[in-house]
Design a protein around this motif. Structure first.
Motif, PDB file in Angstrom:
ATOM      1  N   PRO A 144      59.069  44.142  67.232  1.00  0.00           N
ATOM      2  CA  PRO A 144      59.131  42.927  68.055  1.00  0.00           C
ATOM      3  C   PRO A 144      57.767  42.585  68.632  1.00  0.00           C
ATOM      4  N   VAL A 145      57.562  41.298  68.860  1.00  0.00           N
ATOM      5  CA  VAL A 145      56.282  40.811  69.385  1.00  0.00           C
ATOM      6  C   VAL A 145      56.510  40.108  70.713  1.00  0.00           C
ATOM      7  N   VAL A 146      55.768  40.524  71.713  1.00  0.00           N
ATOM      8  CA  VAL A 146      55.766  39.867  73.025  1.00  0.00           C
ATOM      9  C   VAL A 146      54.325  39.513  73.340  1.00  0.00           C
ATOM     10  N   GLY A 147      54.096  38.258  73.667  1.00  0.00           N
ATOM     11  CA  GLY A 147      52.739  37.795  73.913  1.00  0.00           C
ATOM     12  C   GLY A 147      52.270  36.901  72.785  1.00  0.00           C
ATOM     13  N   GLY A 148      50.992  36.579  72.791  1.00  0.00           N
ATOM     14  CA  GLY A 148      50.449  35.668  71.798  1.00  0.00           C
ATOM     15  C   GLY A 148      50.391  36.276  70.408  1.00  0.00           C
ATOM     16  N   VAL A 149      50.476  35.417  69.411  1.00  0.00           N
ATOM     17  CA  VAL A 149      50.368  35.836  68.009  1.00  0.00           C
ATOM     18  C   VAL A 149      48.987  35.434  67.514  1.00  0.00           C
ATOM     19  N   PRO A 150      48.170  36.385  67.082  1.00  0.00           N
ATOM     20  CA  PRO A 150      46.825  36.032  66.615  1.00  0.00           C
ATOM     21  C   PRO A 150      46.872  35.193  65.348  1.00  0.00           C
ATOM     22  N   HIS A 151      45.902  34.321  65.196  1.00  0.00           N
ATOM     23  CA  HIS A 151      45.836  33.510  63.982  1.00  0.00           C
ATOM     24  C   HIS A 151      45.332  34.349  62.807  1.00  0.00           C
ATOM     25  N   GLU A 152      44.490  35.314  63.092  1.00  0.00           N
ATOM     26  CA  GLU A 152      43.905  36.108  62.019  1.00  0.00           C
ATOM     27  C   GLU A 152      44.926  37.063  61.394  1.00  0.00           C
ATOM     28  N   ILE A 153      44.730  37.333  60.115  1.00  0.00           N
ATOM     29  CA  ILE A 153      45.545  38.276  59.368  1.00  0.00           C
ATOM     30  C   ILE A 153      44.768  39.586  59.268  1.00  0.00           C
ATOM     31  N   PHE A 154      45.476  40.722  59.305  1.00  0.00           N
ATOM     32  CA  PHE A 154      44.825  42.025  59.289  1.00  0.00           C
ATOM     33  C   PHE A 154      45.173  42.775  58.007  1.00  0.00           C
ATOM     34  N   LEU A 155      44.128  43.193  57.313  1.00  0.00           N
ATOM     35  CA  LEU A 155      44.264  43.972  56.089  1.00  0.00           C
ATOM     36  C   LEU A 155      43.433  45.239  56.206  1.00  0.00           C
ATOM     37  N   LEU A 156      43.759  46.225  55.386  1.00  0.00           N
ATOM     38  CA  LEU A 156      42.964  47.448  55.340  1.00  0.00           C
ATOM     39  C   LEU A 156      41.798  47.228  54.381  1.00  0.00           C
ATOM     40  N   ALA A 157      40.605  47.514  54.852  1.00  0.00           N
ATOM     41  CA  ALA A 157      39.419  47.327  54.015  1.00  0.00           C
ATOM     42  C   ALA A 157      39.429  48.321  52.860  1.00  0.00           C
ATOM     43  N   GLY A 158      38.644  47.993  51.837  1.00  0.00           N
ATOM     44  CA  GLY A 158      38.557  48.886  50.697  1.00  0.00           C
ATOM     45  C   GLY A 158      37.737  50.132  50.969  1.00  0.00           C
ATOM     46  N   GLY A 159      36.895  50.070  52.004  1.00  0.00           N
ATOM     47  CA  GLY A 159      36.034  51.207  52.318  1.00  0.00           C
ATOM     48  C   GLY A 159      35.971  51.470  53.802  1.00  0.00           C
ATOM     49  N   THR A 160      34.911  52.140  54.223  1.00  0.00           N
ATOM     50  CA  THR A 160      34.797  52.571  55.610  1.00  0.00           C
ATOM     51  C   THR A 160      34.124  51.536  56.509  1.00  0.00           C
ATOM     52  N   SER A 161      33.845  50.360  55.970  1.00  0.00           N
ATOM     53  CA  SER A 161      33.260  49.279  56.767  1.00  0.00           C
ATOM     54  C   SER A 161      34.260  48.134  56.860  1.00  0.00           C
ATOM     55  N   GLY A 162      34.457  47.632  58.068  1.00  0.00           N
ATOM     56  CA  GLY A 162      35.339  46.491  58.246  1.00  0.00           C
ATOM     57  C   GLY A 162      34.551  45.206  58.279  1.00  0.00           C
ATOM     58  N   ARG A 163      35.266  44.089  58.206  1.00  0.00           N
ATOM     59  CA  ARG A 163      34.614  42.788  58.310  1.00  0.00           C
ATOM     60  C   ARG A 163      35.646  41.735  58.695  1.00  0.00           C
ATOM     61  N   ARG A 164      35.132  40.583  59.114  1.00  0.00           N
ATOM     62  CA  ARG A 164      35.975  39.470  59.534  1.00  0.00           C
ATOM     63  C   ARG A 164      35.481  38.227  58.808  1.00  0.00           C
ATOM     64  N   ARG A 165      36.362  37.591  58.008  1.00  0.00           N
ATOM     65  CA  ARG A 165      35.929  36.430  57.256  1.00  0.00           C
ATOM     66  C   ARG A 165      37.127  35.570  56.860  1.00  0.00           C
ATOM     67  N   ASN A 166      36.957  34.255  57.016  1.00  0.00           N
ATOM     68  CA  ASN A 166      37.968  33.290  56.566  1.00  0.00           C
ATOM     69  C   ASN A 166      39.370  33.592  57.099  1.00  0.00           C
ATOM     70  N   GLY A 167      39.443  33.945  58.386  1.00  0.00           N
ATOM     71  CA  GLY A 167      40.747  34.179  58.999  1.00  0.00           C
ATOM     72  C   GLY A 167      41.376  35.519  58.676  1.00  0.00           C
ATOM     73  N   VAL A 168      40.606  36.422  58.075  1.00  0.00           N
ATOM     74  CA  VAL A 168      41.124  37.744  57.724  1.00  0.00           C
ATOM     75  C   VAL A 168      40.228  38.807  58.343  1.00  0.00           C
ATOM     76  N   VAL A 169      40.842  39.755  59.028  1.00  0.00           N
ATOM     77  CA  VAL A 169      40.129  40.918  59.557  1.00  0.00           C
ATOM     78  C   VAL A 169      40.447  42.096  58.658  1.00  0.00           C
ATOM     79  N   GLU A 170      39.407  42.664  58.056  1.00  0.00           N
ATOM     80  CA  GLU A 170      39.579  43.861  57.239  1.00  0.00           C
ATOM     81  C   GLU A 170      39.215  45.070  58.102  1.00  0.00           C
ATOM     82  N   ILE A 171      40.201  45.926  58.316  1.00  0.00           N
ATOM     83  CA  ILE A 171      40.039  47.091  59.183  1.00  0.00           C
ATOM     84  C   ILE A 171      39.491  48.255  58.372  1.00  0.00           C
ATOM     85  N   ALA A 172      38.405  48.847  58.861  1.00  0.00           N
ATOM     86  CA  ALA A 172      37.762  49.949  58.135  1.00  0.00           C
ATOM     87  C   ALA A 172      38.735  51.109  57.930  1.00  0.00           C
TER      88      ALA A 172
END
Length: 328
Positions: A88-116
C-alpha cells in the motif's frame, strides 16, 4: 476502445514499433491528432479514457511497464517494485520510475532512476516481470521516501495474517539482516528509523498512520490487537488499540464499511452490538477515528483527549505536513 484497427499488447498499450510493423502508421497518427491516444512514454500509447480515469498508482504502474518495454532486461526496483509487489502507498507518488541498474553505478535520466546494484539484491518475478524482493524494495523506499510512506509499506510487508491463511511477505529478522548486511550506506539512519518502528500486526494503513501520529503527538503507546472474548456474542474480537490503564480502547476505522451486497442497517446494528458488548465486558470508553482524523492529526488528538487519552508531559509535536493523502 477508440483504436480497434491498431495492435494492442496484453497490457493494453499501443506500441509504435508494432504499428509500424503492421503498416498502420497513418491510423496511429490520426488517433494521436484527435486525442484518442495519449503517450505514456515515447512510442508507448494508451487510450485516453484509460489515462483519464487512472489513479496516481495506476499511472505509475503504466509508466513503469512502458519503461520496461523500452529495455532489454529490466528489473524493477525501489518504489516501483513496492507498487508491483502490491504494497500500500500513503503519501505522494513519485513521477519517476525505479529500475535496478546493470552495474554498480546508478543514474537518473528521462524519468527513470536506475539504482546501483549492490550484489546483495534478491530477485523475483511478479506477473512475468523481473523485480527485486520485498525487503530490497522496502529498504530503498525507506532511503528515498518520507518515513510514513516507508513505514506503511514495511508494516504491510511484515504483517502476519491473523488466521495463518497466508505467510507474511517478509519477517523483521530478514529486514534487519538485509539492513545490517548493507551497512554502511547513505541514508542508513532513515532506514533504521523505519525498521525500529515496523510491526507485524498492523492490519491496515490507517493503523500505521495512527501509530505514526501517536508518536508525533506524544500519545501514550497503546497495546495493539488486543484479543477480547465477548461471551454474549460467542466470539473473540481484536481491538485495534487499547489503553487499559486509562480505560480506553481505540478503533481506527471511523465508519462502517459497506459492500455491494451488505445490508447497511444490519451492519450498523452488528457494529453497535459489538461496541456495546466490549463496553459491558471492559467498562472502557471507545474512541473512534477515521482516515481524515488521523491524517490531519489534531482531530485524532482531540478525539483521544475526550476519551481520556492525552499527551504525555506536554511533549506533543507539531503535525508534519504531508503532500497527499492515500494513493492506494
Amino acid at each position: 476502445m477508440s483504436h480497434p484497427l491498431l495492435p494492442v499488447n496484453p497490457d493494453g498499450f499501443v506500441l509504435a514499433k508494432d504499428v509500424r510493423a503492421s503498416g498502420r502508421q497513418g491510423t496511429l497518427d490520426t488517433q494521436r491528432r484527435h486525442a484518442g491516444l495519449v503517450a505514456v512514454r515515447r512510442g508507448v500509447y494508451v487510450d485516453r479514457a484509460r489515462s483519464e480515469r487512472a489513479t496516481p498508482l495506476e499511472r505509475h504502474r503504466d509508466r513503469a511497464i512502458a519503461a520496461g518495454l523500452q529495455r532489454r532486461a529490466p528489473v524493477f526496483a525501489g518504489f516501483t517494485a513496492a507498487v508491483l509487489h502490491g504494497l500500500p502507498v500513503v503519501g505522494g507518488v513519485p513521477h519517476e520510475i525505479f529500475l535496478l541498474a546493470g552495474g554498480t553505478s546508478g543514474r537518473r535520466r528521462n524519468g527513470v532512476v536506475e539504482i546501483a546494484r549492490t550484489g546483495l539484491e534478491t530477485l523475483t518475478e511478479v506477473e512475468g516481470r523481473a523485480i527485486v524482493g520485498v525487503v530490497d524494495a522496502v529498504i530503498d523506499v525507506a532511503k528515498r521516501m518520507p518515513l510514513l510512506t516507508a513505514l506503511v509499506m514495511a508494516d504491510a510487508a511484515l504483517q502476519i495474517p491473523r488466521y495463518g491463511v497466508d505467510r507474511p511477505r517478509s519477517t523483521p529478522e530478514e529486514l534487519r539482516t538485509a539492513y545490517e548486511t548493507r551497512l554502511p550506506f547513505p541514508s542508513s539512519r532513515a532506514v533504521r528509523a523505519v525498521i525500529d518502528r515496523a510491526v507485524t500486526d498492523a492490519e491496515t494503513p490507517i493503523e500505521t498512520l495512527s501509530r505514526f501520529r501517536f508518536e508525533e503527538l506524544g500519545i501514550p503507546e497503546p497495546q495493539r490487537q488486543v484479543a477480547l472474548a465477548l461471551p454474549r456474542l460467542g466470539r473473540v474480537v481484536h481491538l485495534d488499540f487499547a489503553w487499559p490503564e486509562l480505560g480506553v480502547w481505540g478503533e481506527a476505522d471511523g465508519a462502517v464499511k459497506y459492500t455491494a451486497d451488505s445490508n447497511a442497517a444490519r451492519v450498523v446494528r452488528e457494529e453497535k452490538l459489538r461496541e456495546d458488548e466490549i463496553r459491558a465486558v471492559t467498562q472502557w470508553r471507545c474512541a473512534r477515528w477515521g482516515w481524515r482524523d488521523a491524517w490531519e492529526g489534531t482531530p485524532l488528538r482531540d478525539i483521544l483527549a475526550r476519551a481520556g487519552v492525552r499527551t504525555e508531559g506536554g511533549r506533543a509535536h507539531a503535525i508534519a505536513p504531508l503532500r497527499a493523502s492515500r494513493a492506494g
